[in-house]
Design a protein around this motif. Structure first.
Motif, PDB file in Angstrom:
ATOM      1  N   ILE A 125       0.849  -1.194   0.000  1.00  0.00           N
ATOM      2  CA  ILE A 125       0.000   0.000   0.000  1.00  0.00           C
ATOM      3  C   ILE A 125       0.888   1.248   0.000  1.00  0.00           C
ATOM      4  N   VAL A 126       0.535   2.214  -0.820  1.00  0.00           N
ATOM      5  CA  VAL A 126       1.266   3.477  -0.871  1.00  0.00           C
ATOM      6  C   VAL A 126       0.964   4.254   0.409  1.00  0.00           C
ATOM      7  N   ARG A 127       1.991   4.544   1.183  1.00  0.00           N
ATOM      8  CA  ARG A 127       1.838   5.284   2.436  1.00  0.00           C
ATOM      9  C   ARG A 127       2.244   6.744   2.298  1.00  0.00           C
ATOM     10  N   HIS A 128       3.022   7.030   1.262  1.00  0.00           N
ATOM     11  CA  HIS A 128       3.505   8.397   1.038  1.00  0.00           C
ATOM     12  C   HIS A 128       3.764   8.536  -0.460  1.00  0.00           C
ATOM     13  N   ALA A 129       3.279   9.601  -1.039  1.00  0.00           N
ATOM     14  CA  ALA A 129       3.542   9.901  -2.448  1.00  0.00           C
ATOM     15  C   ALA A 129       3.688  11.413  -2.570  1.00  0.00           C
ATOM     16  N   HIS A 130       4.873  11.813  -3.015  1.00  0.00           N
ATOM     17  CA  HIS A 130       5.161  13.238  -3.091  1.00  0.00           C
ATOM     18  C   HIS A 130       5.979  13.510  -4.343  1.00  0.00           C
ATOM     19  N   GLY A 131       5.566  14.501  -5.097  1.00  0.00           N
ATOM     20  CA  GLY A 131       6.310  14.879  -6.291  1.00  0.00           C
ATOM     21  C   GLY A 131       6.433  16.387  -6.382  1.00  0.00           C
ATOM     22  N   ALA A 132       7.449  16.837  -7.117  1.00  0.00           N
ATOM     23  CA  ALA A 132       7.669  18.272  -7.283  1.00  0.00           C
ATOM     24  C   ALA A 132       8.375  18.520  -8.606  1.00  0.00           C
ATOM     25  N   THR A 133       8.082  19.647  -9.198  1.00  0.00           N
ATOM     26  CA  THR A 133       8.760  20.025 -10.433  1.00  0.00           C
ATOM     27  C   THR A 133      10.148  20.561 -10.122  1.00  0.00           C
ATOM     28  N   LEU A 134      10.272  21.352  -9.087  1.00  0.00           N
ATOM     29  CA  LEU A 134      11.587  21.861  -8.691  1.00  0.00           C
ATOM     30  C   LEU A 134      12.229  20.873  -7.722  1.00  0.00           C
ATOM     31  N   PRO A 135      13.477  20.504  -7.950  1.00  0.00           N
ATOM     32  CA  PRO A 135      14.114  19.491  -7.106  1.00  0.00           C
ATOM     33  C   PRO A 135      14.232  19.895  -5.637  1.00  0.00           C
ATOM     34  N   THR A 136      14.257  21.172  -5.342  1.00  0.00           N
ATOM     35  CA  THR A 136      14.349  21.598  -3.944  1.00  0.00           C
ATOM     36  C   THR A 136      13.130  21.151  -3.139  1.00  0.00           C
ATOM     37  N   GLY A 137      12.007  20.923  -3.814  1.00  0.00           N
ATOM     38  CA  GLY A 137      10.796  20.502  -3.117  1.00  0.00           C
ATOM     39  C   GLY A 137      10.504  19.020  -3.223  1.00  0.00           C
ATOM     40  N   SER A 138      11.406  18.249  -3.799  1.00  0.00           N
ATOM     41  CA  SER A 138      11.103  16.842  -4.074  1.00  0.00           C
ATOM     42  C   SER A 138      11.321  15.905  -2.892  1.00  0.00           C
ATOM     43  N   TYR A 139      12.162  16.291  -1.959  1.00  0.00           N
ATOM     44  CA  TYR A 139      12.509  15.411  -0.842  1.00  0.00           C
ATOM     45  C   TYR A 139      11.757  15.857   0.402  1.00  0.00           C
ATOM     46  N   ASP A 140      10.656  15.190   0.679  1.00  0.00           N
ATOM     47  CA  ASP A 140       9.800  15.511   1.819  1.00  0.00           C
ATOM     48  C   ASP A 140      10.218  14.644   3.004  1.00  0.00           C
ATOM     49  N   ARG A 141      11.309  15.017   3.626  1.00  0.00           N
ATOM     50  CA  ARG A 141      11.882  14.220   4.714  1.00  0.00           C
ATOM     51  C   ARG A 141      10.885  14.009   5.855  1.00  0.00           C
ATOM     52  N   GLN A 142      10.177  15.060   6.238  1.00  0.00           N
ATOM     53  CA  GLN A 142       9.199  14.946   7.329  1.00  0.00           C
ATOM     54  C   GLN A 142       8.029  14.054   6.934  1.00  0.00           C
ATOM     55  N   GLY A 143       7.555  14.196   5.706  1.00  0.00           N
ATOM     56  CA  GLY A 143       6.456  13.356   5.228  1.00  0.00           C
ATOM     57  C   GLY A 143       6.837  11.888   5.172  1.00  0.00           C
ATOM     58  N   ILE A 144       8.063  11.633   4.735  1.00  0.00           N
ATOM     59  CA  ILE A 144       8.564  10.256   4.690  1.00  0.00           C
ATOM     60  C   ILE A 144       8.647   9.688   6.107  1.00  0.00           C
ATOM     61  N   ALA A 145       9.201  10.461   7.028  1.00  0.00           N
ATOM     62  CA  ALA A 145       9.334  10.012   8.416  1.00  0.00           C
ATOM     63  C   ALA A 145       7.966   9.714   9.034  1.00  0.00           C
TER      64      ALA A 145
END
Length: 154
Positions: A125-145
């Protein structure tokens, strides 16, 4: 882009050695964090991968396997993996970009590849899905945690 709470699609990718990698092969054993870099030449994406490498022990303790997906071909992916000493499998697509498999398309006149992350729990099951056009916004460390914390509750 994938939707949190939905079943993960079947993703068949290829590692830098040319071996087939099916994300579903991990199901039942552990969660999988797929990090989709915009490009192997993107310094921001490489910095995000370095953070994942630094957090490797923490992720392994939470029973999470990290897979890095790149839009380039296998040879370029292998050179990037070796140059940056990335301990995780680096994956490419067989027929098309791994990014296309989950809806991370090219934006801004078709030139800017989106990047992001997907956490799939051990049940598929997908628990987290996050995407961004600008790479600075692509890594959602808090969301992943947060997704990892909630998936270990099951």
């Amino acid at each position: 882009m994938l939707t949190t709470g939905s079943p993960a699609p079947e993703m068949v990718l290829e590692d830098t050695d040319g071996q087939t990698v099916r994300v579903s092969d991990h199901q039942g054993d552990h969660a999988v964090l797929l990090f989709f870099v915009r490009s192997t030449s993107c310094p921001v994406c490489t910095r995000h991968v370095r953070d994942l490498v630094a957090r490797r022990g923490e992720l392994e303790a939470d029973n999470v396997r990290v897979l890095i997906a790149v839009p380039e071909d296998r040879e370029r992916a292998a050179r990037w993996k070796a140059r940056h000493a990335i301990p995780f499998p680096v994956l490419t697509g067989r027929d098309r970009s791994p990014h296309e498999l989950i809806g991370l398309t090219r934006r801004i006149f078709g030139a800017m590849q989106q990047s992001g992350s997907v956490l799939i729990d051990r049940h598929g099951i997908v628990r987290h899905a996050h995407g961004a056009t600008l790479p600075t916004g692509s890594y959602d460390r808090q969301g992943i945690a947060a997704a990892i914390a909630s998936s270990t509750q099951d």
